[in-house]
Design an enzyme around this catalytic site. Structure first.
Site: not given
Ligand code: 8YV
Length: 327
Positions: A242, A271, A289
């Site tokens: 993140r 983001e 992402h």
């Molecule tokens: C997803 C992510 O694309 O799962 C996670 O925490 O960061 C990503 O890989 C995203 O969160 C989908 O909501």
């Protein structure tokens, strides 16, 4: 037959997932894939028994305070739940689930891709070729840095951190990590991993840093301006977790001044906005992402969401319930 639960899905999900949801639930899909505004989210929470949000939906206490009486479950499509105020949801009697495990390998692959791309100038090289600028080989042109024999410091040794460690070990990197607590002796031995209780000590000694911890109040700006200054000038920083874990403007400034060698980033603090300084730098690889962006991961994530909803609605404990103490 009992009435099917009203499941509101905030974004377009893979077809097989949406089809199954329509079979099992009274599913309200979002075929346009346009992210919902916060007013639209409030409306959705008002009419849903179950909400299926993604990382792009901010479900904070203000929005939760407007939830309708039927809302009992928020089944997040994603492993990270920093988009949801889980404690407030729980206080209001709303269960939260996520999708851990199924995106581990793909996210770890993307981490390795970024480590390699940043160290070996993969994107820069590809751009030279595609812009017609390849005029022939030279012994001193496009030199990057070898990764074998270097030290990798992994911040956050959960599922994804360990999957990164397995790959990195095979590439000849030695594994170091910082975590709230050490991994089990068996895992540490398998990975030949060195634990650093002190993040400052780890940062000062590594050639490559990989951020693999969740974003929580405790990890916000864990890589602060002060800590980034501890890095060696040849260090590379990779983040597939993140953006909020790193002070992005401080990182951009250090990269611009050449105080660290490079970065590979898949995630950003605000983001989809990205610090404009980063966009202009030659020593960064920036992705939008994409860590879990494979057909397989996204279908598996959807299946986990469905299992969580179905078990919950059948009166059982959903397998991926998020408990605030876990965060
Ligand atoms: C997803 C992510 O694309 O799962 C996670 O925490 O960061 C990503 O890989 C995203 O969160 C989908 O909501």
């Amino acid at each position: 037959m009992a009435q099917k639960p009203k499941v509101v899905v905030t974004r377009k999900l893979p077809d097989p997932v949406e089809t199954r949801m329509c079979e099992l639930f009274d599913a309200e899909l979002n075929s346009s894939d346009r992210p919902m505004s916060s007013d639209e989210l409030v409306d959705a929470l008002g009419r849903a028994d179950v909400l299926v949000p993604t990382v792009t939906d901010r479900i904070d206490s203000r929005i939760l305070s407007r939830a309708g009486p039927n809302l009992r479950l928020i089944a997040n499509f994603g492993a990270g739940v920093d988009n949801i105020d889980v404690a407030t949801a729980n206080t209001r009697g709303i269960t939260v689930t996520n999708t851990p495990g199924v995106l581990t390998e793909d996210t770890a692959d993307m981490t390795m891709a970024l480590i390699l791309a940043a160290a070996r100038r993969v994107v820069e090289g590809a751009q030279v070729v595609q812009s017609g600028g390849f005029s022939g080989w030279s012994p001193t042109w496009m030199l990057g840095r070898r990764i074998a024999g270097k030290r990798l410091g992994i911040i956050g040794m959960g599922r994804i951190g360990q999957a990164v460690a397995r790959r990195a070990k095979a590439f000849g990197l030695s594994i170091h990590y910082h975590n709230r607590k050490p991994v089990s002796p068996r895992i540490a031995e398998d990975l030949d991993a060195t634990y650093w209780e002190s993040l400052d000590q780890l940062l000062a000694r590594m050639d490559v840093i990989s951020v693999n911890c969740p974003h929580t109040p405790a990890t916000f700006h864990l890589l602060s301006a002060r800590r980034l200054k501890l890095l060696q000038p040849h260090a590379i920083v990779v983040n597939t977790a993140r953006g909020e874990v790193i002070d992005e403007p401080a990182l951009a400034n250090m990269l611009a001044r050449g105080e660290i060698a490079g970065a590979g980033l898949d995630v950003y603090e605000n983001e989809p906005a990205i610090n404009p300084k980063l966009l202009k730098l030659p020593n960064v690889v920036l992705l939008p992402h994409m860590g879990s962006a494979t057909v397989e991961s996204r279908i598996d994530m959807g299946e986990k969401v469905i299992i969580n909803i179905k078990t919950f609605m059948d009166g059982h404990k959903p397998p991926d319930r998020v408990i605030p103490a876990m965060l």
